[in-house]
Design a protein around this motif. Structure first.
Motif, PDB file in Angstrom:
ATOM      1  N   GLY A 113       0.828  -1.199   0.000  1.00 22.56           N
ATOM      2  CA  GLY A 113       0.000   0.000   0.000  1.00 22.56           C
ATOM      3  C   GLY A 113       0.860   1.246   0.000  1.00 22.56           C
ATOM      4  O   GLY A 113       2.055   1.201  -0.312  1.00 22.56           O
ATOM      5  N   THR A 114       0.269   2.357   0.413  1.00 22.49           N
ATOM      6  CA  THR A 114       0.972   3.646   0.387  1.00 22.49           C
ATOM      7  C   THR A 114       1.100   4.286   1.762  1.00 22.49           C
ATOM      8  O   THR A 114       1.634   5.390   1.872  1.00 22.49           O
ATOM      9  CB  THR A 114       0.228   4.618  -0.544  1.00 22.49           C
ATOM     10  OG1 THR A 114      -1.123   4.755  -0.078  1.00 22.49           O
ATOM     11  CG2 THR A 114       0.225   4.114  -1.980  1.00 22.49           C
ATOM     12  N   ALA A 115       0.616   3.629   2.814  1.00 23.68           N
ATOM     13  CA  ALA A 115       0.654   4.202   4.161  1.00 23.68           C
ATOM     14  C   ALA A 115       2.099   4.335   4.652  1.00 23.68           C
ATOM     15  O   ALA A 115       2.979   3.560   4.264  1.00 23.68           O
ATOM     16  CB  ALA A 115      -0.147   3.338   5.130  1.00 23.68           C
ATOM     17  N   ALA A 116       2.324   5.305   5.499  1.00 21.96           N
ATOM     18  CA  ALA A 116       3.653   5.508   6.073  1.00 21.96           C
ATOM     19  C   ALA A 116       3.942   4.490   7.172  1.00 21.96           C
ATOM     20  O   ALA A 116       5.080   4.057   7.349  1.00 21.96           O
ATOM     21  CB  ALA A 116       3.771   6.924   6.623  1.00 21.96           C
ATOM     22  N   GLU A 117       2.914   4.075   7.893  1.00 17.32           N
ATOM     23  CA  GLU A 117       3.080   3.097   8.973  1.00 17.32           C
ATOM     24  C   GLU A 117       3.234   1.700   8.376  1.00 17.32           C
ATOM     25  O   GLU A 117       2.566   1.352   7.393  1.00 17.32           O
ATOM     26  CB  GLU A 117       1.850   3.143   9.882  1.00 17.32           C
ATOM     27  CG  GLU A 117       1.969   2.294  11.116  1.00 17.32           C
ATOM     28  CD  GLU A 117       0.718   2.373  11.975  1.00 17.32           C
ATOM     29  OE1 GLU A 117       0.622   1.563  12.898  1.00 17.32           O
ATOM     30  OE2 GLU A 117      -0.157   3.221  11.712  1.00 17.32           O
ATOM     31  N   THR A 118       4.121   0.893   8.965  1.00 15.25           N
ATOM     32  CA  THR A 118       4.372  -0.444   8.436  1.00 15.25           C
ATOM     33  C   THR A 118       3.884  -1.520   9.403  1.00 15.25           C
ATOM     34  O   THR A 118       3.708  -1.275  10.592  1.00 15.25           O
ATOM     35  CB  THR A 118       5.874  -0.658   8.155  1.00 15.25           C
ATOM     36  OG1 THR A 118       6.612  -0.487   9.373  1.00 15.25           O
ATOM     37  CG2 THR A 118       6.379   0.316   7.104  1.00 15.25           C
ATOM     38  N   LEU A 119       3.671  -2.709   8.856  1.00 14.38           N
ATOM     39  CA  LEU A 119       3.257  -3.861   9.654  1.00 14.38           C
ATOM     40  C   LEU A 119       4.429  -4.350  10.484  1.00 14.38           C
ATOM     41  O   LEU A 119       5.573  -4.325  10.035  1.00 14.38           O
ATOM     42  CB  LEU A 119       2.782  -4.989   8.738  1.00 14.38           C
ATOM     43  CG  LEU A 119       1.491  -4.731   7.986  1.00 14.38           C
ATOM     44  CD1 LEU A 119       1.342  -5.714   6.831  1.00 14.38           C
ATOM     45  CD2 LEU A 119       0.307  -4.832   8.922  1.00 14.38           C
ATOM     46  N   SER A 120       4.142  -4.801  11.682  1.00 13.67           N
ATOM     47  CA  SER A 120       5.194  -5.326  12.557  1.00 13.67           C
ATOM     48  C   SER A 120       4.895  -6.788  12.865  1.00 13.67           C
ATOM     49  O   SER A 120       3.887  -7.338  12.429  1.00 13.67           O
ATOM     50  CB  SER A 120       5.280  -4.500  13.844  1.00 13.67           C
ATOM     51  OG  SER A 120       4.043  -4.530  14.517  1.00 13.67           O
TER      52      SER A 120
END
Length: 151
Positions: A113-120
């Motif tokens: 996607g384009t979100a700044a937050e990433t999956l952890s």
């Protein structure tokens, strides 16, 4: 005595060759353990997806499917994946069960996607697309051609 020495040498040669092939097989496959993090995705259908199936981003393998289970409350398939550390996927990424050609195996295709937050580690991909069975597609195409209602 001479015969047992030859047998011992031949046995050592066989073990050496077997060891060589084991090292070669280990290096030519993706069995090496590396740092990774676990993700989860839920699907209505994962037909053909198996443990060890690839997880790919842009066609490049970045992980593997390490678990499958069923959510007993909503009856969805829960797929656990290990993704290589350093592959930081945005939280709005999408997971799709894709096929490796017409008769190939299935794999999880991740579309970032384009979100700044990433999956952890332990994160969940909420946007998913189920596997489409080949038989289902052929059935729909057959009913479209014949003009019959497939209901």
């Amino acid at each position: 005595m001479k015969r047992s020495a030859i047998e011992t040498i031949m046995g050592a040669v066989v073990l050496l060759v077997a060891g060589f092939f084991l090292v070669f097989a280990y290096q030519s496959t993706d069995l090496r353990l590396g740092a990774s993090y676990r993700l989860e995705a839920r699907f209505n259908a994962v037909d053909g997806l198996t443990l060890g199936s690839d997880v790919r981003v842009g066609g490049v393998k970045v992980g593997s499917v390490v678990g499958q289970s069923i959510d007993q409350e909503i009856y969805q398939a829960v797929v656990a994946m290990d993704v290589r550390s350093g592959v930081n996927l945005p939280v709005d990424s999408r997971a799709v069960i894709a096929s490796d050609g017409l008769l190939g195996g299935r794999y999880v295709k991740i579309e970032p996607g384009t979100a700044a937050e990433t999956l952890s580690d332990g994160g969940r991909i909420d946007r998913t697309e189920d596997a489409i069975a080949l038989e289902e597609l052929l059935g729909k195409a057959m009913f479209l051609v014949t003009g019959e209602d497939g209901q």
